[in-house]
Design an enzyme around this catalytic site. Sequence first.
Site, PDB file in Angstrom:
ATOM      1  N   PRO A 206       0.772  -1.228   0.000  1.00  0.00           N
ATOM      2  CA  PRO A 206       0.000   0.000   0.000  1.00  0.00           C
ATOM      3  C   PRO A 206       0.800   1.273   0.000  1.00  0.00           C
ATOM      4  O   PRO A 206       1.804   1.401   0.687  1.00  0.00           O
ATOM      5  CB  PRO A 206      -0.754  -0.103   1.312  1.00  0.00           C
ATOM      6  CG  PRO A 206       0.138  -0.944   2.176  1.00  0.00           C
ATOM      7  CD  PRO A 206       1.173  -1.576   1.359  1.00  0.00           C
ATOM      8  N   GLU A 207       0.303   2.251  -0.744  1.00  0.00           N
ATOM      9  CA  GLU A 207       0.775   3.617  -0.637  1.00  0.00           C
ATOM     10  C   GLU A 207      -0.375   4.394   0.015  1.00  0.00           C
ATOM     11  O   GLU A 207      -1.354   3.791   0.455  1.00  0.00           O
ATOM     12  CB  GLU A 207       1.146   4.148  -2.026  1.00  0.00           C
ATOM     13  CG  GLU A 207       2.200   3.266  -2.688  1.00  0.00           C
ATOM     14  CD  GLU A 207       2.570   3.681  -4.099  1.00  0.00           C
ATOM     15  OE1 GLU A 207       2.677   4.891  -4.348  1.00  0.00           O
ATOM     16  OE2 GLU A 207       2.742   2.803  -4.948  1.00  0.00           O
TER      17      GLU A 207
ATOM     18  N   LYS B 109       1.657   6.737   5.834  1.00  0.00           N
ATOM     19  CA  LYS B 109       1.236   5.357   5.555  1.00  0.00           C
ATOM     20  C   LYS B 109       0.987   4.545   6.821  1.00  0.00           C
ATOM     21  O   LYS B 109       0.691   3.353   6.738  1.00  0.00           O
ATOM     22  CB  LYS B 109       2.298   4.652   4.702  1.00  0.00           C
ATOM     23  CG  LYS B 109       2.476   5.240   3.310  1.00  0.00           C
ATOM     24  CD  LYS B 109       3.590   4.526   2.569  1.00  0.00           C
ATOM     25  CE  LYS B 109       4.013   5.284   1.317  1.00  0.00           C
ATOM     26  NZ  LYS B 109       5.256   4.750   0.746  1.00  0.00           N
TER      27      LYS B 109
ATOM     28  N   ARG C 160      14.694   0.238  -7.213  1.00  0.00           N
ATOM     29  CA  ARG C 160      13.244   0.145  -7.461  1.00  0.00           C
ATOM     30  C   ARG C 160      12.982   0.365  -8.951  1.00  0.00           C
ATOM     31  O   ARG C 160      13.514   1.308  -9.548  1.00  0.00           O
ATOM     32  CB  ARG C 160      12.476   1.220  -6.668  1.00  0.00           C
ATOM     33  CG  ARG C 160      12.836   1.309  -5.203  1.00  0.00           C
ATOM     34  CD  ARG C 160      12.514   0.048  -4.436  1.00  0.00           C
ATOM     35  NE  ARG C 160      11.109  -0.306  -4.522  1.00  0.00           N
ATOM     36  CZ  ARG C 160      10.151   0.229  -3.765  1.00  0.00           C
ATOM     37  NH1 ARG C 160      10.447   1.136  -2.870  1.00  0.00           N
ATOM     38  NH2 ARG C 160       8.907  -0.144  -3.889  1.00  0.00           N
TER      39      ARG C 160
END
Length: 271
Positions: free
Chosen positions: A2-3, A59, A261
């Site tokens: 999740p972001e 977050k 990434r």
Amino acid sequence: MPELPEVKTVVKDLNSEIKNLKIVDVKVNLEKMIKDVSISEFKNFLKNETIKEVENYGKHIIFKLTNNKNLLSHLRMTGKYFTSNKNRNNLKHDHVIFKLDKKVLYYNDSRKFGTFHIKKDSDLLNTNPLNKVGKEPDKIDAKVLFKQTKNKTIPVKTFLLDQSYIAGLGNIYACEALYFAKIDPFRKVNSLKISELEEILKYSSKVMNKATELGGSSVDSYARLNGVSGGYQTHLKVYGKAGESCEVCKTKIKKEIINQRMTYFCPTCQK
DNA sequence: AACGAAACCTGCGCGC
DNA sequence: TGCGCGCAGGTTTCGT
């Protein structure tokens, strides 16, 4: 997983499912997820407190409890919550189980990266981990951000993922925001003008607000409580689209690794 | 102080 | 069918 949009969606769903329920008992199957305290301290802290509200801070998920107590939860990559065992076969990754007076809340996490902290109100924002979390993009002044980019030669993409400067962006939305802002993700962050940082902040908010409206993005698995999919994945412009044509200029979207990434961008539009 | 790389984990899809 | 590899939405820790 999740972001920010996914976390906000989970928080919203948790509020509608478990607000005002009391924690009757807690089962911890994986000790390392509980930070700073022993399992028995963790359980005793939570037992018999009622969940007044669920919120997010960047977050992080905050369960606001009675008696000025808080339970902090971070989902990392694969954390998920369930209040039902229907239609799921991943029960072996239920690592923390909260028995509430009317329901059961399961914390499930296949990669085991998630964390839990307990905090009194007085320590909530000024101790680890929340003391290192910056503001969400719509609350940040580009001039302040500009000062923080001085002396930094890291790629702007890497800077955007650092939660102490901007809270909420992750790998997907950092790529998307840079695409809309027309900024090359490899640009050294100290080469950006204030106006370019303003664009990045503007589109970070826009993209994440829209994604939140749609319940987040479900790219590999799902984002919401009880396995419900999000809806933003069909709106993505570059993430996961290497080889496809840019909507604006038709150049093929490229993917390259930045700071370990995968990063997706349009080599023509993004300067 | 700043940066890149490794580490923490499991599961999935791919090519052979 | 099986195996090895690379990849995954995040963050902390370790060297230089």
